[in-house]
Design a protein around this motif. Structure first.
Motif, mmCIF file in Angstrom:
data_model
loop_
_atom_site.group_PDB
_atom_site.id
_atom_site.type_symbol
_atom_site.label_atom_id
_atom_site.label_comp_id
_atom_site.label_asym_id
_atom_site.label_seq_id
_atom_site.Cartn_x
_atom_site.Cartn_y
_atom_site.Cartn_z
ATOM 1 N N SER A 139 0.772 -1.244 0.019
ATOM 2 C CA SER A 139 0.024 0.124 0.049
ATOM 3 C C SER A 139 0.811 1.341 0.094
ATOM 4 N N LEU A 140 0.535 2.311 -0.719
ATOM 5 C CA LEU A 140 1.086 3.508 -0.976
ATOM 6 C C LEU A 140 0.095 4.322 -0.211
ATOM 7 N N GLN A 141 0.163 4.851 0.759
ATOM 8 C CA GLN A 141 -0.733 5.499 1.455
ATOM 9 C C GLN A 141 -0.793 7.112 1.103
ATOM 10 N N SER A 142 -2.102 7.428 0.938
ATOM 11 C CA SER A 142 -2.405 8.541 0.684
ATOM 12 C C SER A 142 -3.699 9.105 1.588
ATOM 13 N N GLU A 143 -4.141 10.475 1.408
ATOM 14 C CA GLU A 143 -5.393 10.754 2.000
ATOM 15 C C GLU A 143 -6.669 10.744 1.135
ATOM 16 N N ILE A 144 -6.273 10.747 -0.124
ATOM 17 C CA ILE A 144 -7.325 10.675 -1.195
ATOM 18 C C ILE A 144 -7.866 9.534 -1.433
ATOM 19 N N ILE A 145 -9.159 9.065 -1.803
ATOM 20 C CA ILE A 145 -9.594 7.834 -2.359
ATOM 21 C C ILE A 145 -10.388 8.082 -3.570
ATOM 22 N N LEU A 146 -9.800 7.273 -4.621
ATOM 23 C CA LEU A 146 -10.490 7.461 -6.025
ATOM 24 C C LEU A 146 -11.543 6.526 -6.290
ATOM 25 N N LYS A 147 -12.613 6.835 -7.107
ATOM 26 C CA LYS A 147 -13.378 5.907 -7.530
ATOM 27 C C LYS A 147 -12.590 5.515 -8.882
ATOM 28 N N ARG A 148 -13.355 4.330 -9.324
ATOM 29 C CA ARG A 148 -12.651 3.550 -10.249
ATOM 30 C C ARG A 148 -12.659 4.531 -11.548
ATOM 31 N N PRO A 149 -11.633 4.812 -12.306
ATOM 32 C CA PRO A 149 -11.411 5.539 -13.416
ATOM 33 C C PRO A 149 -11.660 4.762 -14.743
ATOM 34 N N ASP A 150 -11.708 5.472 -15.692
ATOM 35 C CA ASP A 150 -11.730 4.939 -17.136
ATOM 36 C C ASP A 150 -10.485 5.411 -17.892
ATOM 37 N N ASN A 151 -9.870 6.075 -17.643
ATOM 38 C CA ASN A 151 -8.522 6.383 -18.000
ATOM 39 C C ASN A 151 -7.676 7.485 -17.017
ATOM 40 N N ILE A 152 -6.626 8.114 -17.467
ATOM 41 C CA ILE A 152 -5.930 8.882 -16.526
ATOM 42 C C ILE A 152 -6.575 10.283 -16.378
ATOM 43 N N LYS A 153 -7.267 10.872 -17.700
ATOM 44 C CA LYS A 153 -8.003 11.824 -17.500
ATOM 45 C C LYS A 153 -9.122 11.984 -16.494
ATOM 46 N N ASP A 154 -9.753 10.835 -16.176
ATOM 47 C CA ASP A 154 -10.679 10.787 -15.179
ATOM 48 C C ASP A 154 -9.968 10.893 -13.897
ATOM 49 N N ILE A 155 -8.831 10.055 -13.512
ATOM 50 C CA ILE A 155 -7.887 10.231 -12.352
ATOM 51 C C ILE A 155 -7.721 11.803 -11.948
ATOM 52 N N ILE A 156 -7.139 12.604 -13.202
ATOM 53 C CA ILE A 156 -6.631 13.894 -13.094
ATOM 54 C C ILE A 156 -8.118 14.757 -12.569
ATOM 55 N N ARG A 157 -9.161 14.702 -13.211
ATOM 56 C CA ARG A 157 -10.441 15.036 -12.703
ATOM 57 C C ARG A 157 -10.716 15.116 -11.202
ATOM 58 N N GLN A 158 -10.614 13.863 -10.849
ATOM 59 C CA GLN A 158 -10.987 13.598 -9.348
ATOM 60 C C GLN A 158 -9.838 14.041 -8.588
ATOM 61 N N ILE A 159 -8.685 14.025 -8.841
ATOM 62 C CA ILE A 159 -7.613 14.659 -8.035
ATOM 63 C C ILE A 159 -7.611 16.488 -7.935
ATOM 64 N N ILE A 160 -8.130 16.763 -9.077
ATOM 65 C CA ILE A 160 -8.244 18.186 -8.950
ATOM 66 C C ILE A 160 -9.500 18.431 -7.918
ATOM 67 N N ASN A 161 -10.676 17.765 -8.259
ATOM 68 C CA ASN A 161 -11.720 17.972 -7.685
ATOM 69 C C ASN A 161 -11.419 17.894 -5.995
ATOM 70 N N TYR A 162 -10.539 16.854 -5.653
ATOM 71 C CA TYR A 162 -10.116 16.750 -3.994
ATOM 72 C C TYR A 162 -9.509 17.869 -3.802
ATOM 73 N N GLU A 163 -8.409 18.259 -4.597
ATOM 74 C CA GLU A 163 -7.638 19.482 -4.147
ATOM 75 C C GLU A 163 -8.401 20.610 -3.955
ATOM 76 N N LYS A 164 -9.410 20.774 -4.882
ATOM 77 C CA LYS A 164 -10.038 22.098 -4.628
ATOM 78 C C LYS A 164 -10.865 22.033 -3.264
ATOM 79 N N ARG A 165 -11.601 20.791 -2.864
ATOM 80 C CA ARG A 165 -12.315 20.972 -1.822
ATOM 81 C C ARG A 165 -11.420 21.102 -0.727
ATOM 82 N N VAL A 166 -10.117 20.651 -0.641
ATOM 83 C CA VAL A 166 -9.322 20.941 0.593
ATOM 84 C C VAL A 166 -9.010 22.236 0.495
ATOM 85 N N PHE A 167 -8.636 22.986 -0.414
ATOM 86 C CA PHE A 167 -8.071 24.269 -0.749
ATOM 87 C C PHE A 167 -8.998 25.162 -0.198
ATOM 88 N N TYR A 168 -10.283 25.061 -0.561
ATOM 89 C CA TYR A 168 -11.544 25.738 0.033
ATOM 90 C C TYR A 168 -11.812 25.630 1.310
#
Length: 319
Positions: A139-168
């Motif tokens: 296990s590579l431990q991190s705070e974020i949990i990702l939903k199953r993505p279809d591709n790397i673009k989907d992962i990027i969107r999920q990470i950006i949304n997570y970062e925005k929530r944390v920042f705000y």
């Protein structure tokens, strides 16, 4: 010919055809059909530490990428090349004959799995509709949990949304500025913005007898730094020139460009000049954009005409 061997050949050809069709359908955006690289995800998420978990039974659907073989399989783990044929068929034959194979080895990060060893076994399992597989997990431990993505673009969107929530949430940025659309097309930008705000706060403190509050620094940065640049971006219609990007993206790039200009020509370079020069230097010309658009339209029409059924043995891509 041995029945099992004939079956494995048919299975491989079917899986290879699916990868071939998937690749053609995503010719305009090949990253959408590519298997996700563990290293790409690690660079975005930056895991905290590594923990050996041990043996587990894991769901196949949560295996979404690979540590080193991401160029050999597509985003559904179908084989992309005929050079995988012999090994793939041996694994498939073992599955047909119910021969137990060693567990695969995977990394787990953000709730998803990436293959360290056993890519062919995963490919065969996915092709055969297997739901679970034995795996040795690190296990590579991190705070974020990702939903199953279809591709790397989907992962990027999920990470950006997570970062925005944390920042705000951590800065109260939205409540302070009443601006809820500070958005980006790439991860890591909210850390850049926070650094800009902290730098702005530092310079504000040089002129104050008392420590400037974070709320005051955020509001001052927003009104005196971000909004003038955002207004200039909008006035010059730069989002049209840079499709797929956001005002936040352009703000970050222009500030870097502005700093470079100030190092060359002094601190008196006005922001309007920086925005104008940035647009001139990096924009795609109108004829080029039109040509690209025409190519996209023609290619999409050609792809729409493709039959979903292809021969069992498609031609190899030209080298």
């Amino acid at each position: 010919m041995n029945i099992a061997i004939a079956q494995t050949e048919e299975d491989f050809n079917r899986a290879r055809n699916k990868a071939f069709i998937n690749e053609i359908q995503h010719l305009l955006s090949p990253e959408e059909a590519s298997l996700i690289s563990l290293n790409d995800v690690k660079q975005m998420i930056k895991p905290i530490n590594e923990t050996y978990v041990g043996m587990k039974v894991i769901p196949i659907e949560k295996i979404v990428g690979s540590e080193g073989r991401y160029n050999d399989f597509d985003n559904r783990f179908f084989p992309k090349s005929s050079h995988l044929k012999n090994r793939w068929e041996h694994v498939d034959e073992a599955a047909i004959k119910s021969i137990d194979l060693p567990p695969i080895k995977v990394y787990e990060i953000a709730g998803l799995y990436f293959v360290r060893d056993g890519n062919h076994r995963v490919s065969v399992a996915k092709t055969r509709g297997t739901e679970f597989i034995d795996a040795e997990v690190v296990s590579l431990q991190s705070e974020i949990i990702l939903k199953r993505p279809d591709n790397i673009k989907d992962i990027i969107r999920q990470i950006i949304n997570y970062e925005k929530r944390v920042f705000y949430s951590e800065t109260g940025f939205g409540d302070i500025t009443d601006y809820w659309c500070l958005d980006f097309s790439r991860p890591g930008r909210y850390d850049v913005i926070l650094n800009h705000i902290l730098t702005h706060k530092y310079y504000m403190n040089q002129k104050q007898a008392e420590e400037v509050t974070m709320e005051d620094a955020i509001l001052s940065w927003f009104n005196n730094v971000y909004m003038p640049i955002a207004y200039s971006i909008s006035k010059k219609h730069m989002l049209v020139t840079f499709p797929g990007r956001t005002i936040g993206d352009l703000y970050v790039w222009i500030v870097r460009f502005w700093d470079d200009l100030k190092h060359q020509f002094g601190n008196e370079v006005p922001i309007e000049e920086a925005v104008t020069n940035f647009k001139k230097k990096y924009k795609i010309s109108l004829p080029r954009r039109i040509l690209n658009r025409i190519k996209c339209v023609l290619l999409r029409k050609a792809l729409d005409g493709l039959s979903p059924e292809t021969p069992d043995s498609p031609p190899e891509p030209s080298k």
